[in-house]
Design an enzyme around this catalytic site. Structure first.
Site, PDB file in Angstrom:
ATOM      1  N   HIS A  15      10.184  -0.407  -3.180  1.00 45.45           N
ATOM      2  CA  HIS A  15       9.322   0.623  -2.600  1.00 45.45           C
ATOM      3  C   HIS A  15       9.862   2.018  -2.892  1.00 45.45           C
ATOM      4  O   HIS A  15       9.117   2.936  -3.219  1.00 45.45           O
ATOM      5  CB  HIS A  15       9.196   0.412  -1.089  1.00 45.45           C
ATOM      6  CG  HIS A  15       8.444  -0.844  -0.758  1.00 45.45           C
ATOM      7  ND1 HIS A  15       7.122  -0.836  -0.393  1.00 45.45           N
ATOM      8  CD2 HIS A  15       8.807  -2.144  -0.789  1.00 45.45           C
ATOM      9  CE1 HIS A  15       6.709  -2.084  -0.197  1.00 45.45           C
ATOM     10  NE2 HIS A  15       7.725  -2.892  -0.425  1.00 45.45           N
ATOM     11  N   ASP A 118       4.217   5.076   2.436  1.00 40.80           N
ATOM     12  CA  ASP A 118       4.182   3.727   1.890  1.00 40.80           C
ATOM     13  C   ASP A 118       3.353   2.884   2.878  1.00 40.80           C
ATOM     14  O   ASP A 118       3.462   3.077   4.103  1.00 40.80           O
ATOM     15  CB  ASP A 118       5.604   3.170   1.787  1.00 40.80           C
ATOM     16  CG  ASP A 118       5.648   1.807   1.107  1.00 40.80           C
ATOM     17  OD1 ASP A 118       6.224   1.738   0.016  1.00 40.80           O
ATOM     18  OD2 ASP A 118       5.130   0.813   1.685  1.00 40.80           O
TER      19      ASP A 118
HETATM   20  N1  UPG Z   1      15.799  -5.208  -9.953  1.00 43.22           N
HETATM   21  C1  UPG Z   1      16.890  -4.953 -10.734  1.00 43.22           C
HETATM   22  N2  UPG Z   1      17.818  -5.941 -10.884  1.00 43.22           N
HETATM   23  C2  UPG Z   1      17.734  -7.152 -10.284  1.00 43.22           C
HETATM   24  C3  UPG Z   1      16.609  -7.411  -9.479  1.00 43.22           C
HETATM   25  C4  UPG Z   1      15.651  -6.428  -9.334  1.00 43.22           C
HETATM   26  O1  UPG Z   1      17.033  -3.865 -11.299  1.00 43.22           O
HETATM   27  O2  UPG Z   1      18.623  -7.978 -10.493  1.00 43.22           O
HETATM   28  C5  UPG Z   1      14.776  -4.153  -9.770  1.00 43.22           C
HETATM   29  C6  UPG Z   1      13.584  -4.369 -10.683  1.00 43.22           C
HETATM   30  O3  UPG Z   1      13.795  -3.740 -11.926  1.00 43.22           O
HETATM   31  C7  UPG Z   1      12.460  -3.745  -9.870  1.00 43.22           C
HETATM   32  C8  UPG Z   1      12.881  -3.957  -8.432  1.00 43.22           C
HETATM   33  O4  UPG Z   1      14.280  -4.191  -8.438  1.00 43.22           O
HETATM   34  O5  UPG Z   1      12.395  -2.360 -10.114  1.00 43.22           O
HETATM   35  C9  UPG Z   1      12.203  -5.171  -7.823  1.00 43.22           C
HETATM   36  O6  UPG Z   1      10.871  -4.855  -7.533  1.00 43.22           O
HETATM   37  P1  UPG Z   1       9.702  -5.946  -7.542  1.00 43.22           P
HETATM   38  O7  UPG Z   1       9.630  -6.621  -8.833  1.00 43.22           O
HETATM   39  O8  UPG Z   1       8.442  -5.270  -7.103  1.00 43.22           O
HETATM   40  O9  UPG Z   1      10.178  -7.044  -6.529  1.00 43.22           O
HETATM   41  P2  UPG Z   1      10.577  -7.027  -4.970  1.00 43.22           P
HETATM   42  O10 UPG Z   1      11.803  -6.307  -4.780  1.00 43.22           O
HETATM   43  O11 UPG Z   1      10.547  -8.439  -4.585  1.00 43.22           O
HETATM   44  O12 UPG Z   1       9.352  -6.222  -4.326  1.00 43.22           O
HETATM   45  C10 UPG Z   1       8.595  -6.271  -3.143  1.00 43.22           C
HETATM   46  C11 UPG Z   1       7.791  -7.570  -2.904  1.00 43.22           C
HETATM   47  C12 UPG Z   1       6.811  -7.803  -4.050  1.00 43.22           C
HETATM   48  C13 UPG Z   1       5.900  -6.585  -4.218  1.00 43.22           C
HETATM   49  C14 UPG Z   1       6.760  -5.340  -4.397  1.00 43.22           C
HETATM   50  C15 UPG Z   1       5.923  -4.078  -4.471  1.00 43.22           C
HETATM   51  O13 UPG Z   1       8.668  -8.662  -2.800  1.00 43.22           O
HETATM   52  O14 UPG Z   1       6.015  -8.941  -3.800  1.00 43.22           O
HETATM   53  O15 UPG Z   1       5.053  -6.754  -5.349  1.00 43.22           O
HETATM   54  O16 UPG Z   1       7.657  -5.198  -3.304  1.00 43.22           O
HETATM   55  O17 UPG Z   1       5.166  -3.913  -3.317  1.00 43.22           O
END
Ligand code: UPG
Length: 465
Positions: A15, A118
């Site tokens: 977020h 948000d």
């Molecule tokens: N990331 C890293 N390294 C890792 C894991 C994640 O850099 O090892 C970053 C990734 O690049 C991204 C973010 O972390 O920028 C992850 O975001 P996202 O893919 O959206 O997953 P979540 O953290 O699970 O996000 C939550 C919800 C998901 C929703 C999102 C946006 O779990 O379902 O789509 O928020 O609302």
């Protein structure tokens, strides 16, 4: 007094990152504005505000953007464990008095044009409406899932049953048919507390001054057209919708040593040969599932980079203890395994990466689209099964992984990786996503759909003056 906009991201990397990028994008095209970003801290932590603000400023490259200021909100102490899916909501509602104080102080010293919340911070709407500040919401997922989400109050009125009692969701214009099994769990049980929260959230968002969505026309054209035309909701209930994505963070500064190890390992791999497996900020697996993944990867002909996160019970085990005996040694020539976290955006942009097994978090999907890496969808929770449906059925930029008995088997993983990396279907998907990569860039450039919507957004708050 300077025109100011306040951005209030929810707790969590998925977020925070996109909201900061939203602020940077708005400022780049409206340099006379000031942008204040309120930063929530994880609960039960002691963070030094100055240190945190310095870190954010450098990580997100905001040193050259003095018009962006960060405001730290102190950490909340919880004496009981709060489930992860409601934690951001709780942290926000218990921080509202701080938000109130900061908003009042900003409105005394500047011309506060609006607040962008948000959607998870929807409880702050009480404060912005009392203070009579124009309020917009930022929806951090896609337009199609937004259409489903905003429908909740209407489906709730249509029936007294829970969604779980149906097989299919009522049709929504612009969207493919949606099996109830693909709906977020929280929306399926009418009697649950989270269902009521979702209902409130959707009702409040529909009445707001507008919803900003992190998407763009080329990937969700059909859904967007229907949503913006007001066809997805009962007449008169669609708020203004602004799609100004993709907002993703570029590879961030200050990534740790593990990050550079991944990148130097990738440097020594052939072009587009590596399958990258990463499951967002919370995706965890049981030991049994990790074993299936390991066997699948070992048997597959493809190289891999795997970010391993285990469930809470196994958290204390070492990688050697978690994975099948000898796996790390046997696969060291063709694979790299890292624990918990890797610099995803930098990895996805590396030329050696040819496929991405993802949990379908929206940011991850956008990041893959922006660099043209085709996906294999392995959704886990929240709206991720919907995202898979849209990715596979509408955008056609990924393959679906099929579960049986609550597990993805080693064979399934191997077959899907082979299909993505070697088959004609895989080639089609790659070609399609490479075209989307170009469209993503165009959307935010001169005359692009996102820039057009950004102008509409800025005009809308000017109307409130
Ligand atoms: N990331 C890293 N390294 C890792 C894991 C994640 O850099 O090892 C970053 C990734 O690049 C991204 C973010 O972390 O920028 C992850 O975001 P996202 O893919 O959206 O997953 P979540 O953290 O699970 O996000 C939550 C919800 C998901 C929703 C999102 C946006 O779990 O379902 O789509 O928020 O609302």
């Amino acid at each position: 007094m300077k025109d100011t906009l306040v951005l209030y991201p929810a707790l969590g990397k998925g977020h925070l990152n996109s909201m900061i990028e939203l602020g940077k994008f708005i400022l780049t095209h409206n340099p006379s504005l000031s942008i204040s970003i309120l930063i929530l801290s994880p609960p039960n932590t002691t963070v030094q505000p100055e240190q945190e603000i310095r870190k954010l400023t450098t990580t997100f490259g905001c040193e050259s953007l003095p018009s962006i200021t960060f405001h730290h909100i102190p950490s909340i102490s919880f004496s009981v464990t709060v489930p992860p899916h409601v934690l951001p909501l709780e942290v926000c509602s218990r921080s509202n008095h701080h938000a109130n104080h900061i908003l009042q102080s900003i409105s005394k010293s500047s011309n506060l044009k609006g607040v962008i919340l948000d959607f998870m911070n929807y409880s702050t709407n009480q404060i912005t409406s009392t203070l009579d500040i124009p309020t917009y919401f930022f929806y951090t997922s896609g337009a199609a899932s937004l259409a489903v989400f905003l429908q909740l109050p209407s489906t709730d009125k249509m029936t007294t049953k829970s969604l779980k009692e149906f097989h299919m969701h009522p049709r929504i214009p612009g969207l493919p048919p949606i099996p109830i099994a693909d709906m977020p769990d929280e929306s399926k049980h009418r009697e649950s507390k989270t269902y009521k929260v979702f209902l409130d959230m959707a009702t409040i968002m529909k009445k707001s001054d507008g919803i900003i969505v992190n998407t763009f026309e080329a990937i969700e054209g059909r859904a967007l057209k229907a949503l913006k035309a007001g066809l997805c909701l009962p007449e008169g209930e669609t708020p203004p919708i602004f799609c100004i994505g993709p907002m993703i963070s570029p590879p961030l500064k200050g990534e740790d040593e593990r990050g550079s190890l991944c990148l130097s390992w990738l440097d020594s791999q052939p072009s587009q040969s590596v399958v990258f497996l990463c499951f967002g900020s919370m995706g965890r697996f049981s030991k049994a599932q990790l074993k299936e993944i390991a066997i699948g990867l070992e048997k597959s002909d493809h190289r891999f980079l795997w970010v391993v996160r285990s469930d809470i019970d196994s958290e204390k085990l070492s990688l050697d203890e978690l994975l099948p005996e000898g796996f790390l040694e046997r696969t060291k020539e063709k694979g790299m395994v890292v624990r918990n976290w890797a610099p995803q955006t930098a990895i996805l942009s590396h030329d050696s990466v040819g496929g991405f097994v993802t949990h379908c978090g929206w940011n991850s999907m956008l990041e893959a689209i922006c660099v043209g890496v085709p996906m294999i969808a392995w959704p886990m929770y929240a709206e991720q099964r919907l995202n898979r449906l849209f990715m596979v059925e509408e955008m056609k930029v990924g393959l679906q992984m099929n579960e049986s008995n609550g597990l993805i088997s080693a064979t399934e993983l191997g077959e899907r990786a082979k299909e993505l990396m070697e088959s004609h279907r895989g080639i089609d998907i790659r070609e399609r996503i490479l075209k989307m990569k170009i469209s993503a860039k165009e959307a935010r450039g001169g005359g692009g759909s996102s820039l057009i919507d950004l102008k509409k957004l800025v005009d809308s708050w000017s109307e409130h003056a």
